[in-house]
Design a protein around this motif. Structure first.
Motif, short mmCIF file in Angstrom:
data_model
loop_
_atom_site.label_atom_id
_atom_site.label_comp_id
_atom_site.label_asym_id
_atom_site.label_seq_id
_atom_site.Cartn_x
_atom_site.Cartn_y
_atom_site.Cartn_z
N LYS A 7 0.83 -1.21 0.00
CA LYS A 7 0.00 0.00 0.00
C LYS A 7 0.87 1.26 0.00
O LYS A 7 0.59 2.22 -0.73
N ARG B 186 2.56 1.70 -3.49
CA ARG B 186 1.64 2.22 -4.51
C ARG B 186 1.31 3.70 -4.26
O ARG B 186 1.17 4.47 -5.21
N GLY B 187 1.24 4.07 -3.00
CA GLY B 187 0.97 5.47 -2.69
C GLY B 187 2.09 6.38 -3.16
O GLY B 187 1.84 7.48 -3.68
N TYR C 214 2.93 8.41 -11.60
CA TYR C 214 2.74 7.28 -12.51
C TYR C 214 1.36 6.68 -12.26
O TYR C 214 1.20 5.72 -11.50
N THR C 215 0.37 7.28 -12.90
CA THR C 215 -1.03 6.92 -12.65
C THR C 215 -1.79 6.51 -13.90
O THR C 215 -2.98 6.23 -13.83
N LYS C 216 -1.10 6.47 -15.04
CA LYS C 216 -1.76 6.13 -16.30
C LYS C 216 -1.01 5.03 -17.02
O LYS C 216 0.22 5.07 -17.10
N ASP D 282 2.40 2.00 -13.72
CA ASP D 282 1.14 2.47 -13.14
C ASP D 282 1.03 1.98 -11.69
O ASP D 282 1.21 0.79 -11.42
N ALA D 283 0.72 2.91 -10.79
CA ALA D 283 0.64 2.58 -9.36
C ALA D 283 -0.39 1.49 -9.08
O ALA D 283 -0.20 0.68 -8.17
N ASP D 284 -1.47 1.46 -9.83
CA ASP D 284 -2.55 0.52 -9.54
C ASP D 284 -2.30 -0.87 -10.09
O ASP D 284 -2.88 -1.85 -9.60
N THR D 285 -1.44 -0.98 -11.09
CA THR D 285 -1.27 -2.29 -11.74
C THR D 285 0.12 -2.89 -11.57
O THR D 285 0.31 -4.07 -11.87
N CYS D 286 1.09 -2.12 -11.08
CA CYS D 286 2.43 -2.69 -10.93
C CYS D 286 2.43 -3.74 -9.81
O CYS D 286 1.72 -3.62 -8.82
N LYS E 42 2.03 6.60 -7.00
CA LYS E 42 0.91 7.45 -7.42
C LYS E 42 1.21 8.91 -7.16
O LYS E 42 0.94 9.78 -8.00
#
Length: 375
Positions: A66, A69-70, A77-79, A85-89, A73
């Motif tokens: 967590k 990723r924070g 790196y959010t796209k 990408d923070a959500d998919t790495c 982000k």
């Protein structure tokens, strides 16, 4: 006699700096919940992956994925089109307990590592840092600011700046080169990008007296810089130690800072060495000063201490050294207490340099009057 000196700075989205920021943010999180956490972390970032490894001894719990990723982000790196990408790495952790031998050595308030540490100060920029590294950090920080505030949404997180400066008889004369590599969206023209960086960043952040007809300014000299960040280059903690410190005009003990708790003397000792050097120059005792301290694992006292002023001293060096040893603590436990280093202050150090910014306690001049009185 003329000489050339250089310095490099990178933006928050440079792969190596992503790694440093993750390491120091995790350190902060552990210290928030357990100020006596022993932390030694190394981070690797590459295409679609962050790996966290190291040793840890703490009473706290931190949700490492967590936090990772924070940080990613927050950097920007959010796209998916950025390639990271923070959500998919993926986030992989491999954490061991601190070695019992190391724990035993540190438990007696000894040095948490063997290290040569170096502090530097010079009568150049107002922050008593070399001009080249000061200017390089100003430029990268401003580029990131324009991106993160939304003023230039076509900018992307990665970037790098190199500054070279001409000196005459040890005195800075003018900037010879500024080379900036700026990460950007594909739909902005290179010409517009170059004009923006030169007029809105370089011209505003660099003192006009250091620029001139002989200054060569280049922005993205190789052309487009659309593919950047971890998808273009693997990042690791500790690969920007000269950029973290003083540029090539200063000295380095060779150790990195990020991801290490303050019992690691390569970090806390470096901060104290800078504090001492800055006091010496600020007090007018010398125009340039290097402080070197040697620490050995488990020992409470430094094994070596030296001050070099390169013939610029206004007071005998032995007297300066005697005064410094009376005023400034050099034991690791005393440095930690004086600078209050068990606080979560380290994320801010991980980009744009560990030295030269007044927000950090080792940049304070608390002992200036006492040092002057002694000498």
């Amino acid at each position: 006699m003329y000489s050339l000196r250089m310095a490099e700075s990178v933006t928050e989205g440079h792969p190596d700096k992503i790694a440093d920021q993750i390491a120091d943010t995790l350190l902060d999180e552990f210290l928030k919940k357990d100020p006596y956490s022993k932390v030694s972390l190394e981070i690797l970032v590459t295409t679609g992956l962050v790996m966290v490894g190291g040793e840890l001894s703490t009473e706290s719990f931190v949700d490492i994925p967590k936090v990772v990723r924070g940080v990613v982000k927050d950097i920007g790196y959010t796209k998916p089109e950025l390639g990271f990408d923070a959500d998919t790495c993926a986030v992989i952790t491999s954490i061991d307990e601190q070695s019992p031998e190391i724990a035993l050595g540190v438990s007696g308030e000894g040095a948490g590592d063997t290290a040569i540490v170096v502090g530097y100060a010079v009568k150049e920029a107002p922050n008593l840092m070399p001009w080249a590294i000061t200017i390089a950090h100003r430029i990268t920080r401003k580029i990131s600011e324009l991106r993160k505030t939304g003023k230039c949404p076509f900018l992307r997180p990665d970037g790098k700046v190199l500054v070279s400066m001409i000196y005459e008889d040890g005195k800075p004369q003018f900037i010879k080169d500024i080379v900036a590599y700026v990460h950007h969206d594909p739909d902005i023209s290179i010409q517009n990008l170059r004009e923006l960086v030169i007029e809105e960043v370089i011209r505003k952040e660099v003192p006009s007296e250091l620029l001139g007809n002989r200054t060569n300014i280049r922005v993205n000299p190789t052309g487009r810089f659309v593919i950047g960040g971890p998808v273009a280059d693997t990042g690791l903690t500790g690969r920007k130690i000269v950029s973290d410190a003083y540029g090539d005009i200063g000295f380095s003990g060779g150790s990195a800072f990020s991801g290490k708790d303050p019992t690691k003397t390569d970090r806390s000792g470096s901060y104290m060495a800078r504090m001492i050097a800055k006091h010496i120059v600020a007090a007018g005792l010398a125009d340039k000063c290097v402080v070197q301290i040697g620490y050995a694992f488990g020992l409470t006292e430094p094994v070596a201490f030296d001050i070099e002023t390169f013939g610029t001293e206004k007071v005998d060096k032995e007297r300066i050294e005697d005064a410094v040893l009376k005023l400034f603590p050099l034991k690791p436990c005393d440095i930690i207490e004086l600078l209050d280093l068990r606080r979560p202050i380290y994320r801010d150090t991980a980009c744009y340099g560990h030295f030269g910014r007044e927000k950090f306690p080792w940049e304070r001049l608390d002992y200036l009057d006492k040092l002057k009185e002694l000498l």
